[in-house]
Design an enzyme around this catalytic site. Sequence first.
Site, mmCIF file in Angstrom:
data_model
loop_
_atom_site.group_PDB
_atom_site.id
_atom_site.type_symbol
_atom_site.label_atom_id
_atom_site.label_comp_id
_atom_site.label_asym_id
_atom_site.label_seq_id
_atom_site.Cartn_x
_atom_site.Cartn_y
_atom_site.Cartn_z
ATOM 1 N N ASN A 70 10.679 2.117 1.706
ATOM 2 C CA ASN A 70 9.791 1.290 2.564
ATOM 3 C C ASN A 70 10.431 -0.371 2.293
ATOM 4 O O ASN A 70 9.696 -1.319 2.763
ATOM 5 C CB ASN A 70 8.361 1.309 2.710
ATOM 6 C CG ASN A 70 7.996 2.297 3.303
ATOM 7 O OD1 ASN A 70 8.702 3.115 4.304
ATOM 8 N ND2 ASN A 70 6.724 2.920 3.012
ATOM 9 N N GLY A 101 0.781 -1.338 0.075
ATOM 10 C CA GLY A 101 0.066 0.028 -0.077
ATOM 11 C C GLY A 101 0.731 1.396 -0.149
ATOM 12 O O GLY A 101 0.227 2.268 -0.413
ATOM 13 N N ASP A 102 2.012 1.248 0.470
ATOM 14 C CA ASP A 102 2.841 2.381 0.333
ATOM 15 C C ASP A 102 4.215 1.969 -0.045
ATOM 16 O O ASP A 102 5.368 2.109 0.663
ATOM 17 C CB ASP A 102 3.022 3.028 1.772
ATOM 18 C CG ASP A 102 3.689 4.604 1.560
ATOM 19 O OD1 ASP A 102 3.838 4.815 0.639
ATOM 20 O OD2 ASP A 102 3.922 5.414 2.949
ATOM 21 N N LEU A 103 4.376 1.201 -1.205
ATOM 22 C CA LEU A 103 5.626 0.479 -1.559
ATOM 23 C C LEU A 103 6.604 1.308 -2.287
ATOM 24 O O LEU A 103 6.568 1.263 -3.593
ATOM 25 C CB LEU A 103 5.252 -0.620 -2.266
ATOM 26 C CG LEU A 103 6.359 -1.604 -2.602
ATOM 27 C CD1 LEU A 103 6.867 -2.258 -1.261
ATOM 28 C CD2 LEU A 103 6.017 -2.816 -3.469
ATOM 29 N N TRP A 104 7.353 2.549 -1.665
ATOM 30 C CA TRP A 104 8.247 3.283 -2.589
ATOM 31 C C TRP A 104 9.524 2.587 -2.007
ATOM 32 O O TRP A 104 9.475 1.786 -0.973
ATOM 33 C CB TRP A 104 8.129 4.658 -2.032
ATOM 34 C CG TRP A 104 8.298 5.223 -0.628
ATOM 35 C CD1 TRP A 104 7.450 5.058 0.618
ATOM 36 C CD2 TRP A 104 9.657 5.880 -0.107
ATOM 37 N NE1 TRP A 104 8.111 5.566 1.347
ATOM 38 C CE2 TRP A 104 9.227 6.069 1.274
ATOM 39 C CE3 TRP A 104 10.501 6.426 -0.896
ATOM 40 C CZ2 TRP A 104 10.270 6.670 1.986
ATOM 41 C CZ3 TRP A 104 11.701 7.220 -0.129
ATOM 42 C CH2 TRP A 104 11.457 7.283 1.282
#
Length: 259
Positions: free
Chosen positions: A169, A163-166
């Site tokens: 992370n 969901g916040d896969l930059w």
Amino acid sequence: MAIGADVFEVDLADGDLVVAKRHHRPGQAEAEVGGLQWLAEAAVPAPGVRAWDGTWVVMDQVEPGPATPDVAAGLGRDLARLHAAGADAFGQGPTVDAWIGQAPMRNVPGSDWPRWFAEHRVLPYLRQAVDAGTITDPGPVEAVCERIDELAGPPEPPARLHGDLWNGNVLWAADGRAWLIDPAAHGGHRETDLAMLALFGCPHLDTVTAAYDEHSPLAHGWRARVPLHQLFPLLVHTVLFGAGYARQTVSAARAALAA
């Protein structure tokens, strides 16, 4: 030892090393713990949670290592396995009140991805950006939402997303794996995670996506849909960080419309 804002490495009395992370907003710690456990259920590398309360999360420390092509290929296979673990619905997650970075995020279930994505992942942040005066030309993003059924590609079942896969992370670790941290976990479209990984740069991204595609083939035209899926993180960054991301958001919307 501080390793980031509100993140500390702590030596325990028995010589073990853990990471302690401090949260400042109600519900953030619970959402992080639920997200890490949701990832771990899919047998992908995610730090184990040792303890937590309303403010602190204490988790396993991950020893850093090089970002090699072999680790990148493993990341691609792990993401395919994570997504295949699925979710009961789009928007279903370990907590209803969640966070993406420092922005609140609601996990509201839906059965139709295009409409759900527009209603719960694009329009709420677009409204915030317009109300703040950060985005002055919402027309292209609104046009994407109006045409999203034709832009979304073939239907897919709900995937279990980080969901916040930059890249920040993703912990490239000494054990030869890529560990996932700081999730904004929810059920969504698997292309969203991959599009976010591409947004701010990722070592050996072509290797990651090739390994993913070999393990779990992506639908035809997925590359052309990257700007569509990037609208969500770009709007969140616009709300949090301002006008530079507003321009990028509008450009992504225009690219999505032209695909």
